[in-house]
Scaffold this active site. Structure first.
Site, mmCIF file in Angstrom:
data_model
loop_
_atom_site.group_PDB
_atom_site.id
_atom_site.type_symbol
_atom_site.label_atom_id
_atom_site.label_comp_id
_atom_site.label_asym_id
_atom_site.label_seq_id
_atom_site.Cartn_x
_atom_site.Cartn_y
_atom_site.Cartn_z
ATOM 1 C CB SER A 57 -0.944 0.003 1.197
ATOM 2 O OG SER A 57 -0.229 -0.097 2.408
ATOM 3 C CG HIS B 90 -3.602 -1.145 -2.130
ATOM 4 N ND1 HIS B 90 -4.114 0.134 -2.165
ATOM 5 C CD2 HIS B 90 -3.429 -1.450 -0.819
ATOM 6 C CE1 HIS B 90 -4.225 0.588 -0.926
ATOM 7 N NE2 HIS B 90 -3.820 -0.352 -0.093
ATOM 8 C CE LYS C 259 -7.434 -0.252 0.431
ATOM 9 N NZ LYS C 259 -7.705 0.884 1.283
HETATM 10 C C1 LIG Z 1 -3.381 -3.464 2.352
HETATM 11 C C2 LIG Z 1 -4.626 -3.086 3.093
HETATM 12 N N1 LIG Z 1 -5.294 -4.029 3.783
HETATM 13 C C3 LIG Z 1 -6.410 -3.737 4.472
HETATM 14 C C4 LIG Z 1 -6.927 -2.456 4.509
HETATM 15 C C5 LIG Z 1 -8.152 -2.170 5.304
HETATM 16 O O1 LIG Z 1 -9.228 -1.934 4.459
HETATM 17 P P1 LIG Z 1 -10.438 -0.956 4.799
HETATM 18 O O2 LIG Z 1 -9.905 0.457 4.789
HETATM 19 O O3 LIG Z 1 -11.366 -1.208 3.692
HETATM 20 O O4 LIG Z 1 -10.964 -1.322 6.133
HETATM 21 C C6 LIG Z 1 -6.287 -1.457 3.791
HETATM 22 C C7 LIG Z 1 -6.818 -0.082 3.780
HETATM 23 O O5 LIG Z 1 -6.298 0.846 4.306
HETATM 24 C C8 LIG Z 1 -5.093 -1.768 3.084
HETATM 25 O O6 LIG Z 1 -4.424 -0.815 2.424
#
Ligand SMILES: Cc1ncc(COP(=O)(O)O)c(C=O)c1O
Length: 399
Positions: free
Chosen positions: A188, A216, A247
């Site tokens: 990310s 992502h 996303k």
């Molecule tokens: C790699 C990754 N996993 C999990 C999440 C968590 O997802 P959410 O924001 O939809 O709760 C995110 C989001 O920030 C992320 O970037």
């Protein structure tokens, strides 16, 4: 000792102390309330700004079919399911979304959660017990680390995308312990891809299981955006695929995909799934509609990559340090906390929004500007953003 003392008096060097100084100097970079947004541009304090900080990769937050599906779901089901999936909170639309995802990802079963964060928390804590091991990349998302923490399992961490380090970590774990390797498909912050072929080889050699967080990657990598495992043709060897709806899916929620029996186990043991209300009907319907658009309009993924490649080339040519990014997530490493804030503010004043990221979200000397791209960005917006980057970078002596 008053527990709240720390809330009123911050120690020099703490995050809150830095935040206070930044606020006093008009440089506080968080919680900016945008007045309007159509995706690629937002309005802030009456000015239009190019958005280079969103995870709306396919630009579906304003797609007519996605918006219409959300509105229709409210008319059909109301605004909330008002309960846990376990009890009264399962609606037909949740099951439809799970079935459609299962077919899309070529996995036997899927379980949807109310957020991506809860998906990692619930899946990892349900599967790992105190005698097992979580094997995590050092740049794994915080929700993975929190999932491990909730599990009370043991853990080993390996250097980012470093397969020697992964093998060393795996070789230290006793044979009779359960092992779950957990990686991000696309990281990310760094915007690079996990080397799944080598990870799968090591997983087999050491008898581990593999979970890939594709937050992502879905909508970005692989055939029609099926994610990292599909991109490497390793769907069968990837035991669990995790994703979020916040996303590319232009909604809110998350999912875990895998074998039917494993998903059934998670369903009955994941506390963040059981003790939390289900996805709202509008969120589920928006995600389902986005999944359909993803397959009907593959040109969006093509355009996303062409926009991201144009920006990557431009930033490199200007002399910015963008690390090893090879996806639509492009970090601009500044490596100094205050310089990062200064350039963030300069960019904002000139008309570009990016996300500044500081430790502990990144390694101590990796403060960066996280930029990310949308299929609906135009080449004109990208070129305008590049010329703003050039002005800001030169003014602050970064390039
Ligand atoms: C790699 C990754 N996993 C999990 C999440 C968590 O997802 P959410 O924001 O939809 O709760 C995110 C989001 O920030 C992320 O970037």
């Amino acid at each position: 000792m008053d527990l709240f003392e720390k809330c009123y008096n911050y120690k020099e060097g703490s995050a809150l102390y830095d935040a206070k100084i930044a606020e006093e100097q008009g440089l506080y970079p968080f919680f900016l309330p945008f007045e309007e947004t159509e995706g690629t541009e937002v309005v802030y304090k009456g000015r239009r700004i190019i958005m280079l900080g969103s995870n709306n990769y396919l630009g579906l937050t304003h797609h007519p079919k996605v918006k219409e599906a959300a509105k229709k779901a409210i008319d059909e089901y109301g605004t909330s399911a008002t309960g846990s999936r376990f009890m009264n909170g399962t609606l037909k639309i949740h099951r439809e979304l799970e079935d459609a995802l299962s077919e899309f990802l070529h996995k036997e079963a899927v379980l949807v959660f109310s957020t991506g964060y809860q998906t990692n928390l619930g899946t990892i804590s349900a599967l790992l017990s105190p005698k097992d091991y979580a094997v995590m990349d050092k740049e794994d998302h915080a929700s993975i680390v929190d999932g491990w923490n909730l599990s009370h399992a043991k853990f080993v961490r390996f250097e980012h995308n470093n397969m020697e380090s992964l093998e060393k970590a795996l070789s230290k774990i006793p044979d009779d312990a359960g092992k779950l390797i957990i990686v991000d498909g696309v990281y990310s912050m760094a915007g690079d891809i996990a080397p799944l072929p080598q990870i799968v080889e090591l997983k087999k050699k050491y008898g581990a299981r593999l979970m890939v967080d594709d937050a992502h990657s879905i909508g970005v990598l692989g055939e029609n955006g099926r994610g990292t495992a599909n991109y490497f043709r390793l769907e069968a060897d990837t035991d669990l695929i995790m994703g979020t709806f916040s996303k590319s899916f232009a909604s809110l929620g998350g999912f875990i995909a895998g074998d039917k029996d494993v998903i059934n186990y998670i369903k009955h043991y994941a506390r963040p799934f059981i003790f939390s209300a289900s996805m709202t009907p509008a969120s589920a319907a928006a995600a389902l509609a986005a999944l359909k658009v993803m397959q009907e309009e593959p040109e969006r993924i093509e355009h996303l990559w062409s926009i991201a490649n144009r920006m990557r080339k431009g930033l490199k040519e200007l002399g910015f340090d963008i690390g090893n990014s090879n996806t639509p997530v492009i970090p601009v490493y500044i490596r100094d906390k205050w310089k990062t804030v200064m350039i963030w503010k300069e960019l904002l004043d000139l008309g570009v929004y990016v996300n500044p990221v500081f430790p502990p979200a990144v390694q101590p000397n990796d403060s960066l500007l996280r930029t990310s791209y949308i299929a609906t960005h135009t080449e004109e917006q990208i070129d305008r953003a590049l010329s703003i980057f050039e002005k800001a970078g030169k003014k602050l002596g970064i390039i």
